[in-house]
Design an enzyme around this catalytic site. Sequence first.
Site, PDB file in Angstrom:
ATOM      1  N   PHE A  30       0.853  -1.186   0.000  1.00 13.89           N
ATOM      2  CA  PHE A  30       0.000   0.000   0.000  1.00 13.89           C
ATOM      3  C   PHE A  30       0.890   1.238   0.000  1.00 13.89           C
ATOM      4  CE2 PHE A  30      -2.870  -3.189   1.576  1.00 13.89           C
ATOM      5  CZ  PHE A  30      -4.137  -2.790   1.142  1.00 13.89           C
TER       6      PHE A  30
ATOM      7  N   VAL B 283       0.368   5.522  -0.221  1.00 10.12           N
ATOM      8  CA  VAL B 283      -0.532   6.664  -0.296  1.00 10.12           C
ATOM      9  C   VAL B 283       0.230   7.925   0.061  1.00 10.12           C
ATOM     10  CG1 VAL B 283      -1.289   6.194   2.061  1.00 10.12           C
ATOM     11  CG2 VAL B 283      -2.664   7.681   0.620  1.00 10.12           C
ATOM     12  N   GLY B 284      -0.070   9.021  -0.629  1.00 10.20           N
ATOM     13  CA  GLY B 284       0.585  10.299  -0.335  1.00 10.20           C
ATOM     14  C   GLY B 284       2.084  10.233  -0.516  1.00 10.20           C
TER      15      GLY B 284
ATOM     16  N   ASN C 110       8.102   1.160   2.850  1.00  5.86           N
ATOM     17  CA  ASN C 110       9.430   1.716   3.118  1.00  5.86           C
ATOM     18  C   ASN C 110      10.498   0.628   3.285  1.00  5.86           C
ATOM     19  OD1 ASN C 110       8.113   1.027   5.593  1.00  5.86           O
ATOM     20  ND2 ASN C 110       9.628   2.218   6.722  1.00  5.86           N
TER      21      ASN C 110
ATOM     22  N   TRP D  16      14.410  -4.445  16.487  1.00  3.19           N
ATOM     23  CA  TRP D  16      14.860  -3.802  17.723  1.00  3.19           C
ATOM     24  C   TRP D  16      14.514  -4.657  18.939  1.00  3.19           C
ATOM     25  CZ3 TRP D  16      17.861   0.055  19.428  1.00  3.19           C
ATOM     26  CH2 TRP D  16      17.697   0.495  20.741  1.00  3.19           C
ATOM     27  N   TRP D  17      13.285  -5.104  19.014  1.00  6.05           N
ATOM     28  CA  TRP D  17      12.825  -5.783  20.221  1.00  6.05           C
ATOM     29  C   TRP D  17      13.267  -7.242  20.308  1.00  6.05           C
ATOM     30  CZ3 TRP D  17      11.616  -2.844  24.028  1.00  6.05           C
ATOM     31  CH2 TRP D  17      11.054  -1.589  23.797  1.00  6.05           C
TER      32      TRP D  17
ATOM     33  N   GLU E 219       0.617  -2.836  15.643  1.00  2.00           N
ATOM     34  CA  GLU E 219       1.553  -3.878  16.046  1.00  2.00           C
ATOM     35  C   GLU E 219       1.117  -4.590  17.314  1.00  2.00           C
ATOM     36  OE1 GLU E 219       5.617  -2.613  16.227  1.00  2.00           O
ATOM     37  OE2 GLU E 219       5.931  -2.995  14.088  1.00  2.00           O
TER      38      GLU E 219
END
Length: 293
Positions: A67, A69-70, A160, A182-183, A248
């Site tokens: 997806f 958008v913008g 991204n 990270w986690w 999440e």
Amino acid sequence: MKAKKRLLMLLFCLFLLLMAKVLFRMRVDVITTTDWLAPVIWEGTFDREALEKYYRKQNITVGLVVFAVGSLTDQYLDPFLRSASKFFMPGYKVIFYVMVDRFLQFPEMDYGPRQSFQIHLIGEERWWSDFDLMRMKLLGEHIQDHIRYEVDFLFSMSANLVFQSEFGVETLSMSVAQLHAWWYFRKTGDLPYERRPASAAYIPFGLGDFYYAGTIVGGVPLKVLDLTQEYMKGIVLDAENGLNSTYEKYLNKYFFLNKPTKLLSPEYSWDPTFHTLRQVRSMKIAQYPIDSL
């Protein structure tokens, strides 16, 4: 014939699950098998040649949904598609489902002979303020309407992301979750689960397995559809009680109750701004922070 092929793939996935203790013990520096015997995929923990030999015979089709958008369209979609066309399931039949909010000029790139693209234009009235809510609702609708008839396996990924190396059949399974880069390296007690008991995303202190990232989810289409439906139920239930949590956290509650059959290591969604740890031998996908490309 189609039902027979799906049955064979199901049996193979179950075989891998049962044999995980044997097949995924090639590294001692990372977790390679969960308590429920699901493999955790790291570089060096799978036999690509054996997997390729099996899946080539199955003539599978894999779908990838994104997806944009913008600003996501302007900044991220081009590098995502260029890298995906090169590294996502090379050599297999792939359908890219590109969900956008406006007409766009498709980037010039070298498409694989077995790759096809579907561009789905979503009217502006559908782009709600909650991007994740919109994304999951529309993903479920498209799976119901046509995707489940078109592909054997399906992934949904954030825009991204930029593929760095092959994202292949080692990632395929009934239900696929992405470990959070990270986690993963933090203690379970520190994981940022939803801790409000009244929320549908609630996970009590002392419970939980891993913290999963929302950047990648996958599996057979009906399993991904189930994820979207349970997410929507959680959103509605919390809204009725005047609550709201994050995508999440709902995702982590879903995988806490519905254990994934395969986990992708942080190598498959690594933030290149992080210090690269020795456990990360091969960055499969780079996850760039918003506005960094």
